[in-house]
Design a protein around this motif. Sequence first.
Motif, PDB file in Angstrom:
ATOM      1  N   ASN A 698      59.683  94.054  41.728  1.00  0.00           N
ATOM      2  CA  ASN A 698      59.447  93.537  40.367  1.00  0.00           C
ATOM      3  C   ASN A 698      58.255  92.591  40.327  1.00  0.00           C
ATOM      4  OD1 ASN A 698      61.597  94.984  39.361  1.00  0.00           O
ATOM      5  ND2 ASN A 698      63.071  93.309  39.622  1.00  0.00           N
ATOM      6  N   MET A 699      58.226  91.645  41.275  1.00  0.00           N
ATOM      7  CA  MET A 699      57.131  90.664  41.310  1.00  0.00           C
ATOM      8  C   MET A 699      55.806  91.357  41.625  1.00  0.00           C
ATOM      9  SD  MET A 699      56.316  87.550  40.938  1.00  0.00           S
ATOM     10  CE  MET A 699      57.841  86.604  41.018  1.00  0.00           C
ATOM     11  N   GLY A 700      55.876  92.410  42.436  1.00  0.00           N
ATOM     12  CA  GLY A 700      54.643  93.063  42.877  1.00  0.00           C
ATOM     13  C   GLY A 700      54.006  93.996  41.861  1.00  0.00           C
ATOM     14  N   GLN A 701      54.724  94.280  40.778  1.00  0.00           N
ATOM     15  CA  GLN A 701      54.190  95.255  39.814  1.00  0.00           C
ATOM     16  C   GLN A 701      52.802  94.869  39.308  1.00  0.00           C
ATOM     17  OE1 GLN A 701      57.290  95.901  36.860  1.00  0.00           O
ATOM     18  NE2 GLN A 701      57.552  97.978  37.614  1.00  0.00           N
ATOM     19  N   LYS A 702      52.634  93.582  39.006  1.00  0.00           N
ATOM     20  CA  LYS A 702      51.334  93.153  38.452  1.00  0.00           C
ATOM     21  C   LYS A 702      50.220  93.211  39.504  1.00  0.00           C
ATOM     22  CE  LYS A 702      52.522  88.249  39.026  1.00  0.00           C
ATOM     23  NZ  LYS A 702      52.892  87.028  38.299  1.00  0.00           N
ATOM     24  N   TYR A 703      50.610  93.323  40.784  1.00  0.00           N
ATOM     25  CA  TYR A 703      49.610  93.433  41.858  1.00  0.00           C
ATOM     26  C   TYR A 703      49.415  94.886  42.311  1.00  0.00           C
ATOM     27  CZ  TYR A 703      50.298  88.391  42.121  1.00  0.00           C
ATOM     28  OH  TYR A 703      50.390  87.049  41.821  1.00  0.00           O
TER      29      TYR A 703
END
Length: 882
Positions: A698-703
């Motif tokens: 979830n946190m990595g989606q924007k990366y």
Amino acid sequence: AAGMFLRLLSDIQWRAAHPKWRRMTSSQRSTSTTAEPHPVSLPAQAQVVICGGGITGTSVAYHLSKMGWKDIVLLEQGRLAAGTTRFCAGIVSTARPVSIERKMAHYSNKLYQQLEQETGVQTGYTKTGSISLAQTQDRLISLKRIASSLNVMGIPCEIISPKKVVQLHPLINIHDLVGAMYVPEDALVSSANVSLALATAASRNGVQIHERTSVSHVTVQKGRVTGVETDRGRIQCEYFVNCAGQWAYELGHSGEEPVHIPLHACEHFYLLTHPLKEPLSSSLPTVVDPDGRIYIRNWQGGILSGGFEKNPKPLFTEGRNQLEIQNLQEDWDHFGPLLSALLRRMPGLEALQIMQLVNCPESFTPDMRCIMGESPTARGYFVLAGMNSAGISYGGGAGKYLAEWMVNGYPSENVWPLDLKRFGTLQSSRTFLRHRVMEVMPLMCDLKVPRWDFQTGRQLRTSPLYDRLDAQGARWMEKHGFERVKYFVPPGKDLLDLDHSKTFYKPDWFDIVGSEVKCCKEAVCVIDMSSFTKFEISSTGDQALESLQYLFSNDLDVPVGHVVHTGMLNEKGGYENDCSIARLSKRSFFMISPTDQQVHCWAWLKNHLPDDSNLIMEDVTWKYTALNLIGPRAVDVLSELSYAPMTAEHFPSLFCKEMSVGYANGIRVMSITHTGEPGFVLYIPIEYALHVYNEVMNMGQKYGIRNAGYYALRSLRIEKFFAFWGQDLDAFTTPMECGREFQVKLEKGMQFLGQEALLEQKQNGVYKRFTMFILEDHDTDMDLWPWWGEPIFRNGRYVGKTTSSAYSYTLERHVCLGFVHHFDEKTGEELVVTTDFINQGEYEIDIAGQRFQAKAKLYPFSSLFTQRRRKDEVELSGYQRE
């Protein structure tokens, strides 16, 4: 071969007269001993007791006695050579796909050739040659790959046209053939007589042989063999060798300390015919038709032909009480497809009279390779069994390697592909073995292209994330029973196509893996690496540090929180294991090793660590899920999830710290990735695995985060020139030979295992060098791909083989890794390999007989990579272990 088969035909009467010829059940034993008195009593003690008088047992006895060990007793429950060996088709063939198997078969051939002269026992040895037929281009490619390897071993071998096949064997129908491989030095023998010859020579050398003696169990005390219980009394011994063939599994399980020997018997059929009107010449080549699933050899002017059917019949799953060998029946319906294939290949046989359909048991192993070596749980308990119907081809060589292992402590070749310790207890389930051998037996003939996977016995060991990854398109492979992701099929791709894209050429997953590699280099990827072997070693005092300092070549006396890459070496300086060790506290260490090291490494440490109750070793492989976050944005994802700075100033390379990630506490985070790319591995207690994975995704989606698999990992590590254990590194490879001097601290203030050998290499130089090759004139789309095992040529002369290879998406070239040797042109003697020798040569890689130019490098192309990092980080950023 006549003598063998006359006895074979008389077996029907013989078995009726001697129903107790197999190892007896306890209820039968008393009658067997009273029925047939034994004139010679068993000795009360011996150095070695060998159980089994077939080709493997007699070969081990022969080679041990040749090496000077005389105090040996060989026990056979029936008569010598009366088991599977008696029924063996007697074909000695070097055309094998695995290097160590070719070496064993080559040695066997040479041994059998001179055995008659040495012993006076007729062995029926006839050099006939063999022809392996190809009905498809892919089959021909696989034969060409074998031919390349045979030629560099000095074994004559050529790829021939269908017309040449007819010249060599006029009865063969060639209308559907595209080519064949001819090995002129392959031979035929009488298997039973070879065993008797080996036994005769061993007996002359002092080995005592006792027939009609059943072993009930082996006694083990304090982890060592102490003796053998038989139906004729006990023999005390230091070494026991289980050569009990199809009964090896049960014999292994008969003692209080079970020794797991994963093999299972199947029925194996072949037919014998009366002689032809014009009897076949005894020198006619043996024919192997793998696409037709059959083999054909001359037998007394007629033929012997058997094969490996698609629907094999497993035997004795419930143990040896279920069925005795004499009850094995002819089954013409079952043999029908093989008979049809035979008549298609030799149409002139239609009118030939069939004498007999022989049905005999053959034992098969879970990976189609034989089993040899010492038990991981009982010192002095050795095994040689599970020959996968190639007992006569391997028997001589396998017996030699096992004898060397017992006498010297190690064999003269790398036999890890055959080592009993490649298996764990998990492969010993009866259900698993029954299902796996039903797949293995047909695979003996199936075309095996690179990266094929077994279909049975799967989903045995899985990560807690298995279902989650599977739902996202994961494609799986298996290592040591553990499911691991190869790559992820993106939504909308044709899944069926990918599952059937088996090829020696560019595979269908090429672009998928390419996009995963790109993401590792530019953003961030997650790879589930839970299958790695994980041990914790701790002590009440300094015992853990002192013991590990002796067993590992690098200096482990580092500040708490540091991670050390190091080798676990043997006396010759070779890698028994290649691992990373984190110092968790002053007195505890966390060790990460390759997946297939779980049994081997545990046994090695158990055998070498002091027997100290203050020293505790625990296998925690199952306690932790490992997530590898690879890529330049891994640092951003992790720092946001942990509210802690993760940059190099706060979290340097090769560092280990317990942190919280999301809601989960106690996550061991290490700044290594095993690829050379920046990133971290998270060791997560399994109950938190799903939570942490979901948080990371979830946190990595924007990366731009995505899942990746082991194929991407392989490409990354090979282009960075990282070796891995079990393929590039083995017990015969030292750190000095593969550019890893920086992982060795020769002056760490205390001795370590292998130190003397490394000091000698440092002074005198090395005889092989690990080298990186970039293929120059190779067309990735059109040419055959290199996989591993391809011969390397320097200035037109053979100098070594590749050990692994991958396509580098960064260099847009194929990269092969392998060892270069320096042989004297006149004497063939091995010389020291210098940097100049490597750099001044013109290199070619031989792929299935076609040579491609290659550029040799001793260091990776770091300047070409998009990521330039500090030199020590590049050197120490971790080694891939699979």
